[in-house]
Motif scaffolding. Structure first.
Motif, PDB file in Angstrom:
ATOM      1  N   ILE A  13      16.180   6.792 -31.689  1.00  0.00           N
ATOM      2  CA  ILE A  13      15.285   6.107 -32.269  1.00  0.00           C
ATOM      3  C   ILE A  13      15.531   4.962 -32.988  1.00  0.00           C
ATOM      4  O   ILE A  13      14.890   3.886 -33.206  1.00  0.00           O
ATOM      5  CB  ILE A  13      14.517   7.071 -33.749  1.00  0.00           C
ATOM      6  CG1 ILE A  13      13.254   6.414 -34.281  1.00  0.00           C
ATOM      7  CG2 ILE A  13      15.683   7.217 -34.700  1.00  0.00           C
ATOM      8  CD1 ILE A  13      12.009   6.289 -33.485  1.00  0.00           C
ATOM      9  N   GLY A  14      16.678   4.510 -33.530  1.00  0.00           N
ATOM     10  CA  GLY A  14      17.313   3.470 -34.285  1.00  0.00           C
ATOM     11  C   GLY A  14      17.507   2.322 -33.037  1.00  0.00           C
ATOM     12  O   GLY A  14      17.063   1.157 -33.180  1.00  0.00           O
ATOM     13  N   ASP A  15      17.844   2.600 -31.928  1.00  0.00           N
ATOM     14  CA  ASP A  15      17.876   1.681 -30.661  1.00  0.00           C
ATOM     15  C   ASP A  15      16.526   1.358 -30.329  1.00  0.00           C
ATOM     16  O   ASP A  15      16.333  -0.095 -30.203  1.00  0.00           O
ATOM     17  CB  ASP A  15      18.597   2.167 -29.450  1.00  0.00           C
ATOM     18  CG  ASP A  15      20.186   2.339 -29.531  1.00  0.00           C
ATOM     19  OD1 ASP A  15      20.641   2.076 -30.631  1.00  0.00           O
ATOM     20  OD2 ASP A  15      20.700   2.652 -28.824  1.00  0.00           O
ATOM     21  N   ARG A  16      15.655   2.176 -30.266  1.00  0.00           N
ATOM     22  CA  ARG A  16      14.111   1.763 -29.922  1.00  0.00           C
ATOM     23  C   ARG A  16      13.652   0.861 -31.192  1.00  0.00           C
ATOM     24  O   ARG A  16      12.832  -0.104 -30.730  1.00  0.00           O
ATOM     25  CB  ARG A  16      13.472   3.294 -29.882  1.00  0.00           C
ATOM     26  CG  ARG A  16      12.529   3.135 -28.729  1.00  0.00           C
ATOM     27  CD  ARG A  16      12.009   4.328 -28.476  1.00  0.00           C
ATOM     28  NE  ARG A  16      11.390   5.207 -29.592  1.00  0.00           N
ATOM     29  CZ  ARG A  16      11.365   6.499 -29.275  1.00  0.00           C
ATOM     30  NH1 ARG A  16      11.635   7.195 -28.433  1.00  0.00           N
ATOM     31  NH2 ARG A  16      10.763   7.188 -30.538  1.00  0.00           N
ATOM     32  N   ALA A  17      13.867   1.182 -32.437  1.00  0.00           N
ATOM     33  CA  ALA A  17      13.422   0.475 -33.478  1.00  0.00           C
ATOM     34  C   ALA A  17      13.864  -0.856 -33.441  1.00  0.00           C
ATOM     35  O   ALA A  17      12.938  -2.046 -33.321  1.00  0.00           O
ATOM     36  CB  ALA A  17      13.473   1.072 -34.666  1.00  0.00           C
ATOM     37  N   ALA A  18      15.172  -1.224 -33.108  1.00  0.00           N
ATOM     38  CA  ALA A  18      15.978  -2.411 -33.045  1.00  0.00           C
ATOM     39  C   ALA A  18      15.300  -3.258 -31.739  1.00  0.00           C
ATOM     40  O   ALA A  18      15.073  -4.246 -32.034  1.00  0.00           O
ATOM     41  CB  ALA A  18      17.258  -2.099 -32.999  1.00  0.00           C
ATOM     42  N   GLY A  66      24.987   0.312 -29.917  1.00  0.00           N
ATOM     43  CA  GLY A  66      24.094  -0.428 -30.252  1.00  0.00           C
ATOM     44  C   GLY A  66      23.960  -1.714 -29.953  1.00  0.00           C
ATOM     45  O   GLY A  66      22.977  -2.517 -30.377  1.00  0.00           O
TER      46      GLY A  66
END
Length: 82
Positions: A13-18, A66
């Motif tokens: 989710i963090g990579d997707r949001a970034a 990331g």
């Protein structure tokens, strides 16, 4: 060595949001890009290879915790995918 191919929606989710934020900052939507992630399912210590495609252009990035998103943004800034 057997690799597993994942898609954008399989990113953490963090990579997707970034990725979504970087796309928006440069006037794109995630749907403008085809993102595939190649991971060695037998060896979790090796880093994933993230490939981003748009039109006839493609760039691959090693996922150093990331860092691929920063490298992708640098390519957008240089207008690589335009």
């Amino acid at each position: 060595m057997q690799t597993t191919v994942l898609r954008y929606t399989d990113l953490p989710i963090g990579d997707r949001a970034a990725f979504e934020l970087v796309c928006a900052r440069h006037g794109f939507a995630p749907a403008h890009f085809d993102v595939s992630i190649h991971a060695d399912s037998a060896d979790s210590t090796h880093e994933r290879l993230v490939t981003v495609r748009r039109g006839g252009w493609a760039q691959s990035y090693y996922d150093h915790h990331g860092q691929w998103v920063r490298q992708f943004e640098a390519d957008l800034t240089c207008r690589f995918f335009k």
